[in-house]
Design a protein around this motif. Sequence first.
Motif, short mmCIF file in Angstrom:
data_model
loop_
_atom_site.label_atom_id
_atom_site.label_comp_id
_atom_site.label_asym_id
_atom_site.label_seq_id
_atom_site.Cartn_x
_atom_site.Cartn_y
_atom_site.Cartn_z
N UNK A 11 0.85 -0.96 0.09
CA UNK A 11 -0.10 -0.09 0.05
C UNK A 11 0.86 1.32 -0.25
N UNK A 12 2.23 1.00 0.50
CA UNK A 12 3.07 2.29 0.33
C UNK A 12 3.34 2.55 -0.99
N UNK A 13 3.45 1.66 -1.95
CA UNK A 13 3.72 2.11 -3.01
C UNK A 13 2.82 2.95 -4.02
N UNK A 14 1.65 3.14 -3.59
CA UNK A 14 0.76 3.89 -4.25
C UNK A 14 0.12 5.10 -3.30
N UNK A 15 1.13 5.34 -2.07
CA UNK A 15 0.68 6.43 -1.16
C UNK A 15 0.72 7.78 -1.82
N UNK A 16 -0.30 8.49 -1.54
CA UNK A 16 -0.16 9.76 -1.98
C UNK A 16 0.35 11.07 -1.06
N UNK A 17 1.21 10.35 -0.14
CA UNK A 17 2.13 11.34 0.65
C UNK A 17 3.12 11.91 0.11
N UNK A 18 3.06 13.17 -0.33
CA UNK A 18 4.20 13.87 -0.84
C UNK A 18 5.13 14.50 0.00
N UNK A 19 5.15 14.36 1.28
CA UNK A 19 6.09 14.84 2.16
C UNK A 19 7.42 14.56 1.82
N UNK A 24 10.58 11.08 10.31
CA UNK A 24 9.01 11.08 10.05
C UNK A 24 8.32 10.23 11.12
N UNK A 25 7.43 10.47 11.88
CA UNK A 25 6.76 9.57 12.70
C UNK A 25 5.36 9.70 12.54
N UNK A 26 4.58 8.80 11.99
CA UNK A 26 3.20 8.92 11.60
C UNK A 26 2.11 8.81 12.90
N UNK A 27 2.60 8.17 13.97
CA UNK A 27 1.60 7.92 15.00
C UNK A 27 2.18 8.24 16.26
N UNK A 28 2.32 9.33 16.76
CA UNK A 28 2.78 9.83 18.01
C UNK A 28 2.00 9.38 19.23
N UNK A 29 0.74 8.95 18.91
CA UNK A 29 0.05 8.64 20.09
C UNK A 29 0.75 7.23 20.69
N UNK A 35 10.44 21.43 13.44
CA UNK A 35 9.27 20.43 13.96
C UNK A 35 7.84 20.89 13.56
N UNK A 36 7.42 19.93 12.79
CA UNK A 36 6.01 20.34 12.30
C UNK A 36 4.98 19.18 12.28
N UNK A 37 3.84 19.41 12.40
CA UNK A 37 2.44 18.37 12.30
C UNK A 37 2.44 18.29 10.94
N UNK A 38 2.59 16.99 10.35
CA UNK A 38 2.16 17.16 8.80
C UNK A 38 0.91 16.31 8.68
N UNK A 39 0.19 15.81 9.59
CA UNK A 39 -1.01 15.05 9.21
C UNK A 39 -1.50 14.87 10.87
N UNK A 40 -2.80 14.67 11.11
CA UNK A 40 -3.27 14.21 12.46
C UNK A 40 -2.44 13.16 12.98
N UNK A 41 -1.99 13.59 14.10
CA UNK A 41 -1.05 12.64 14.97
C UNK A 41 0.16 12.18 14.59
#
Length: 204
Positions: A45-53, A162-167, A186-192
């Motif tokens: 699923x990562x291969x088609x990710x739309x995340x452009x960060x 890059x950390x996607x789940x800070x919880x 340091x910035x939030x690039x998506x919820x959490x």
Amino acid sequence: MTAPQTPPLRRRIVLTAVRTVKRWAPATVRRRLWDSEYAAGRWDFLDTSQDDLPNTLITKFADGGRILDLGCGTTQNLHLEAGGYALYHGVDISPDAIARARALGRPDSAYDVADVVSYPITGRYDLILLREVIYYLPLRAAARLVRRCGDSLTDGGVVAVIIWNTEMYGRTAAAARRCGLPIVDEFVHAPGAVTLLFGPPATR
């Protein structure tokens, strides 16, 4: 990428067990586990990710420069334009992931199958990417890896964590912040989710 969600209890137990193996098992065991997951399509699923960060970071910090991507995976979700960088160097513990990355035939690229924890970084890079990598490491090992990456930066280079789940991985983010490198941004690039940018050490 979508916002992180809390999985059901049984899945959380399985994920915790797998995460424990990935953190603490010998490198040969971890390699087999990661390779089996890539071969089974676990990370397709990562291969088609739309995340452009990652591509945004490459454009901002390594336009025409050198990029090191530790824990790179198959790299298919990176849009690297020929001539837009001097070198892209991907490293991953999974032979299957690296084989797929090599098959893309990108110019000015190099790949290594290696454990990022012990991988000997040579040369200097304008951007070192640690995309969803360090939370698979023990806290001290994660901080040491980030710190070690700083020694291989150019004067204006950055290490992007890059950390996607800070919880779930808040302690890992905190360990990275304590690595001893200066935090450039340091910035939030998506919820959490959070991105930490570290510069080279004040003294080399």
